[in-house]
Design an enzyme around this catalytic site. Structure first.
Site, PDB file in Angstrom:
ATOM      1  N   LYS A   1      44.729   9.256  35.343  1.00 52.08           N
ATOM      2  CA  LYS A   1      44.879   8.393  36.520  1.00 52.08           C
ATOM      3  C   LYS A   1      44.034   7.156  36.241  1.00 52.08           C
ATOM      4  O   LYS A   1      43.115   6.799  36.991  1.00 52.08           O
ATOM      5  CB  LYS A   1      44.416   9.178  37.764  1.00 52.08           C
ATOM      6  CG  LYS A   1      44.668   8.505  39.085  1.00 52.08           C
ATOM      7  CD  LYS A   1      46.125   8.520  39.497  1.00 52.08           C
ATOM      8  CE  LYS A   1      46.299   7.743  40.786  1.00 52.08           C
ATOM      9  NZ  LYS A   1      47.709   7.448  41.094  1.00 52.08           N
TER      10      LYS A   1
ATOM     11  N   ASP B   1      50.453  11.253  38.953  1.00 49.67           N
ATOM     12  CA  ASP B   1      51.429  11.318  40.056  1.00 49.67           C
ATOM     13  C   ASP B   1      52.851  11.187  39.510  1.00 49.67           C
ATOM     14  O   ASP B   1      53.766  11.902  39.911  1.00 49.67           O
ATOM     15  CB  ASP B   1      51.124  10.282  41.145  1.00 49.67           C
ATOM     16  CG  ASP B   1      50.682   8.927  40.593  1.00 49.67           C
ATOM     17  OD1 ASP B   1      50.425   8.828  39.370  1.00 49.67           O
ATOM     18  OD2 ASP B   1      50.599   7.966  41.374  1.00 49.67           O
TER      19      ASP B   1
ATOM     20  N   ASP C   1      45.297  21.965  36.124  1.00 47.00           N
ATOM     21  CA  ASP C   1      45.428  23.114  37.019  1.00 47.00           C
ATOM     22  C   ASP C   1      46.713  22.978  37.834  1.00 47.00           C
ATOM     23  O   ASP C   1      47.527  23.907  37.930  1.00 47.00           O
ATOM     24  CB  ASP C   1      44.192  23.140  37.949  1.00 47.00           C
ATOM     25  CG  ASP C   1      44.047  24.448  38.696  1.00 47.00           C
ATOM     26  OD1 ASP C   1      44.914  25.324  38.539  1.00 47.00           O
ATOM     27  OD2 ASP C   1      43.065  24.588  39.453  1.00 47.00           O
TER      28      ASP C   1
ATOM     29  N   TYR D   1      35.521  20.422  38.320  1.00 44.95           N
ATOM     30  CA  TYR D   1      35.129  21.797  38.616  1.00 44.95           C
ATOM     31  C   TYR D   1      33.714  22.112  38.140  1.00 44.95           C
ATOM     32  O   TYR D   1      33.137  23.121  38.533  1.00 44.95           O
ATOM     33  CB  TYR D   1      36.109  22.797  37.985  1.00 44.95           C
ATOM     34  CG  TYR D   1      37.519  22.738  38.557  1.00 44.95           C
ATOM     35  CD1 TYR D   1      37.831  21.898  39.615  1.00 44.95           C
ATOM     36  CD2 TYR D   1      38.536  23.529  38.037  1.00 44.95           C
ATOM     37  CE1 TYR D   1      39.116  21.838  40.130  1.00 44.95           C
ATOM     38  CE2 TYR D   1      39.826  23.484  38.552  1.00 44.95           C
ATOM     39  CZ  TYR D   1      40.108  22.627  39.593  1.00 44.95           C
ATOM     40  OH  TYR D   1      41.381  22.578  40.096  1.00 44.95           O
TER      41      TYR D   1
ATOM     42  N   ASP E   1      50.811  24.716  36.978  1.00 51.85           N
ATOM     43  CA  ASP E   1      51.514  25.558  37.954  1.00 51.85           C
ATOM     44  C   ASP E   1      52.890  24.980  38.263  1.00 51.85           C
ATOM     45  O   ASP E   1      53.864  25.712  38.443  1.00 51.85           O
ATOM     46  CB  ASP E   1      50.706  25.673  39.256  1.00 51.85           C
ATOM     47  CG  ASP E   1      49.736  26.847  39.228  1.00 51.85           C
ATOM     48  OD1 ASP E   1      49.477  27.362  38.119  1.00 51.85           O
ATOM     49  OD2 ASP E   1      49.248  27.249  40.297  1.00 51.85           O
TER      50      ASP E   1
END
Ligand code: NAD
Length: 355
Positions: free
Chosen positions: A191, A223, A247, A141, A251
């Site tokens: 990852k 994942d 992020d 970001y 959620d």
């Protein structure tokens, strides 16, 4: 205690839920003999409409000179077509960056009265109590270069995922310190099988863990973590991860608890911390007295505990929420058959009554 709080209601339901949270703070102030002074400031779409930019300097000045910041939510369809630097969401990134808030703390805890509101089976979610520690000021970001350009006769968009050792070390330490006060387990999510940034992340997290020999560290690919959160969320205590993964995973963890309308968050790191609900401005229900105020009310409970050290006051709010839910009161997002449906204002009033 005398504290100044910068209040940024923002857009959409942000304004409604912040109003409720301030009413709760006022009641707590009265009951426990504190004084909370509020300085209102603009950010997001409200600031774009009033000042032409998403994050006015006056808002930052107010935030920097206060003891804590409370934010509702920003954004909405009115500003969706704005160019990147004039999007309401830029205000969030700006506040985090300018206040040095590199650690986002998101608890995903199941209230026992709400076990049935989760889309997962009761036995899977009962007792879930996870904290996602998300790195907030680095990664994709913020990494440069980013933008659009022409390549081989067509437009491409690009971003850069970048982490320095010091950025990883400080967020890892935050996670280990939080874990120390809980069940002493940290799962670092990356990852590392694909991304160089993740390989550095993992190396630095392992190094940092040496300072916390009493905390058990594990690693998981992002994942797999997204699957495990649905399959067996109780295996997690503290999850630490980079900005983009955090992020998404926070959620997902949020939904285990039934509704995003229940989830509080704290952003720490600098001298002034910021507290906000996890949800956005929910344009689909804005202005209809339908928003669940509990995420924002729980956010001020976190403020009392983390920024002001007022644990009894914070617990009073948490207990009131638990009591109101146990008595069967629900907003629309967590409503199930046989429960009493309330609007934003009525739910706030019930919580205040219970305090
Ligand atoms: P959202 O969180 O606003 O809404 C997602 C869904 O959850 C909607 O159906 C909404 O009605 C529901 N919901 C959210 N909060 C609720 C509450 N308190 N009570 C009841 N239901 C609730 O996410 P979105 O729709 O993806 O985004 C809407 C706008 O908010 C966008 O402009 C987005 O950029 C912005 N946004 C802002 C923040 C923030 O300010 N921190 C975070 C996420 C999204």
């Amino acid at each position: 205690m005398n504290k100044k709080i910068t209040v940024i209601p923002g857009d959409g339901i942000g304004k409604e839920v912040v109003e409720g949270a301030l009413q709760v703070l006022n009641v707590v102030a009265k009951k426990f003999s504190h004084q909370f002074e509020y300085e209102f400031a603009l950010a997001g779409g409200a600031a774009l409409d009033a000042a032409g930019i998403p994050l006015p300097e006056a808002t930052l000045t107010s935030a920097r000179s206060s003891d804590a910041v409370l934010l509702g939510a920003v954004g909405g369809p009115k500003w969706d077509a704005n160019p990147q630097h004039l999007k309401p969401e830029r205000a969030l990134l700006g506040l985090r960056k300018e206040l040095g808030l590199y650690a986002n703390i998101r608890p995903a805890k199941i209230y026992s009265a709400l076990v049935d509101a989760s889309s997962l089976k009761k036995e899977v979610v009962e007792g879930v109590d996870i904290i996602v520690v998300r790195e907030l000021t680095g990664g994709l970001y913020f990494g440069k270069p980013s933008g659009f350009e022409q390549r081989n006769g067509e437009e491409v968009g690009f971003n850069t995922m970048l982490y320095s050792e010091s950025e990883v070390r400080r967020i890892a330490r935050s996670a280990f310190e939080i874990a120390r006060k809980r069940s002493k387990k940290v799962c670092s999510v990356d990852k590392a099988n694909v991304l160089e940034t993740s390989q550095l992340w993992r190396k630095v997290v392992i190094e940092s863990a040496k300072e916390f020999p009493d905390v058990e560290l594990s690693h998981m690919y992002v994942d797999n973590c997204s699957m495990q959160l649905i399959r067996n969320p109780k295996q997690f205590d503290v999850i630490v991860t980079e900005n983009l993964f955090g992020d998404i995973l926070s959620d997902e963890a949020a939904m285990l608890t039934g509704s995003i309308g229940m989830l509080a968050s704290a952003s720490l790191g600098g001298s002034v911390a910021m507290y906000e609900p996890v949800h956005g401005s929910a344009p689909d229900i804005a202005g209809q007295n339908k928003a669940n105020p509990i995420a924002t009310i729980a956010s001020v409970a976190m403020m009392l505990k983390y920024s002001f050290g007022l644990s009894a006051e914070s617990d009073a709010i948490e207990n009131a929420i638990e009591k109101v839910l146990s008595a069967g009161f629900r907003t629309g997002d967590i409503h199930t058959e046989g429960m009493t449906l309330l609007g934003t204002k009525e739910m706030t009033a019930k919580i205040i009554e219970s305090i």
